[in-house]
Scaffold this motif. Structure first.
Motif, PDB file in Angstrom:
ATOM      1  N   ASP A   1       0.662  -1.151   0.236  1.00  0.00           N
ATOM      2  CA  ASP A   1      -0.133   0.066   0.119  1.00  0.00           C
ATOM      3  C   ASP A   1       0.759   1.188  -0.091  1.00  0.00           C
ATOM      4  OD1 ASP A   1      -2.384  -1.671   0.195  1.00  0.00           O
ATOM      5  OD2 ASP A   1      -2.080  -1.637   2.175  1.00  0.00           O
ATOM      6  N   VAL A   2       2.204   1.200  -0.109  1.00  0.00           N
ATOM      7  CA  VAL A   2       2.876   2.444  -0.064  1.00  0.00           C
ATOM      8  C   VAL A   2       3.349   2.678  -1.592  1.00  0.00           C
ATOM      9  CG1 VAL A   2       5.303   3.028   0.620  1.00  0.00           C
ATOM     10  CG2 VAL A   2       4.132   1.736   2.055  1.00  0.00           C
ATOM     11  N   GLU A   3       3.090   4.013  -1.837  1.00  0.00           N
ATOM     12  CA  GLU A   3       3.035   4.416  -3.186  1.00  0.00           C
ATOM     13  C   GLU A   3       4.298   5.338  -3.119  1.00  0.00           C
ATOM     14  OE1 GLU A   3      -0.428   5.293  -5.195  1.00  0.00           O
ATOM     15  OE2 GLU A   3      -1.338   3.199  -4.410  1.00  0.00           O
ATOM     16  N   THR A   4       4.271   6.060  -2.201  1.00  0.00           N
ATOM     17  CA  THR A   4       5.479   7.417  -2.188  1.00  0.00           C
ATOM     18  C   THR A   4       6.151   7.134  -1.204  1.00  0.00           C
ATOM     19  OG1 THR A   4       4.063   8.822  -1.063  1.00  0.00           O
ATOM     20  CG2 THR A   4       3.721   8.607  -3.251  1.00  0.00           C
ATOM     21  N   LEU A   5       7.377   7.942  -1.059  1.00  0.00           N
ATOM     22  CA  LEU A   5       8.489   8.011   0.023  1.00  0.00           C
ATOM     23  C   LEU A   5       7.691   8.604   1.219  1.00  0.00           C
ATOM     24  CD1 LEU A   5      11.331   7.804   1.248  1.00  0.00           C
ATOM     25  CD2 LEU A   5      11.656  10.112   0.291  1.00  0.00           C
ATOM     26  N   SER A   6       6.837   9.555   0.998  1.00  0.00           N
ATOM     27  CA  SER A   6       5.944  10.056   2.082  1.00  0.00           C
ATOM     28  C   SER A   6       5.233   9.018   2.918  1.00  0.00           C
ATOM     29  CB  SER A   6       5.145  11.012   1.642  1.00  0.00           C
ATOM     30  OG  SER A   6       4.415  11.787   2.672  1.00  0.00           O
ATOM     31  N   ASP A   7       4.812   8.098   2.052  1.00  0.00           N
ATOM     32  CA  ASP A   7       3.740   6.946   2.552  1.00  0.00           C
ATOM     33  C   ASP A   7       4.544   6.183   3.322  1.00  0.00           C
ATOM     34  OD1 ASP A   7       1.738   7.977   1.212  1.00  0.00           O
ATOM     35  OD2 ASP A   7       1.762   6.175  -0.455  1.00  0.00           O
ATOM     36  N   LEU A   8       5.929   5.807   3.071  1.00  0.00           N
ATOM     37  CA  LEU A   8       6.991   4.999   3.444  1.00  0.00           C
ATOM     38  C   LEU A   8       7.515   5.665   5.016  1.00  0.00           C
ATOM     39  CD1 LEU A   8       8.613   2.350   3.638  1.00  0.00           C
ATOM     40  CD2 LEU A   8      10.272   3.886   2.207  1.00  0.00           C
ATOM     41  N   ALA A   9       7.749   7.314   4.979  1.00  0.00           N
ATOM     42  CA  ALA A   9       7.746   7.706   6.161  1.00  0.00           C
ATOM     43  C   ALA A   9       6.737   7.869   7.251  1.00  0.00           C
ATOM     44  CB  ALA A   9       8.144   9.158   5.988  1.00  0.00           C
TER      45      ALA A   9
END
Length: 179
Positions: A23-31
């Motif tokens: 469900d992680v699409e961006t670096l922001s999601d990962l952070a």
């Protein structure tokens, strides 16, 4: 095959958790995912590897911007998880640097040409205009200096890199529990 784990530093040492990146699409999601693993805003490391091809470390310290290290940008660029880490900033590109025609996704039929010729298999000039990430490491190679893994050591890691990082951090046992 991929492996991804979160290592959160706590008062009692490191805590590891297996993580799904579907469900992680961006670096922001990962952070955001990393921050959720540490409600006290302690250091959280996201460790990602694709077999022996590449590995990445994302470090999140509270609300600070994530710091990123990727062992081989070219290999990671061929991976959906690697693409999350390979931001324009990390690769030294300005977000507006991409070819304007590539951004418009023109297919050649805009000037009245008929679209009957199926050139979809031909990558053509649009594919060659894209910047190719460099072979080798990119990012903050000093990302783990204060945790006991020097820049030189990080750059020399190849196979089983995440295990070696965890050993240096004193977190190998907790990482193995989620592997």
């Amino acid at each position: 095959m991929y492996f991804a784990a979160l290592l959160a530093r706590t008062e009692d040492g490191w805590e590891a958790s297996d993580t799904e990146l579907d469900d992680v699409e961006t670096l922001s999601d990962l952070a955001d995912l990393a921050r959720e693993a540490s409600p006290d805003e302690d250091t959280v490391l996201v460790l990602i590897e694709q077999e022996d091809a590449w590995f990445g470390v994302v470090r999140v310290d509270g609300e600070d911007d994530p710091r990123i290290y990727v062992s081989d940008a070219a290999a990671a660029s061929r991976s959906s998880y690697g693409e999350i880490l390979l931001t324009d900033e990390l690769l030294g590109r300005d977000p507006g640097d991409e070819d304007v025609l590539d951004a418009l996704d023109l297919d050649g039929t805009e000037d009245g040409e008929d679209g009957d010729d199926d050139d979809s298999e031909d990558a053509g000039p649009a594919a060659s205009a894209e910047a190719v990430p460099p072979h080798g490491p990119v990012g903050d190679s000093g990302i783990l200096d204060d945790l006991g893994v020097s820049e030189k050591e990080l750059k020399s890691l190849t196979t089983d890199a995440l295990t070696e990082i965890a050993e240096a951090l004193g977190a190998s046992e907790v990482l193995e529990t989620v592997r």
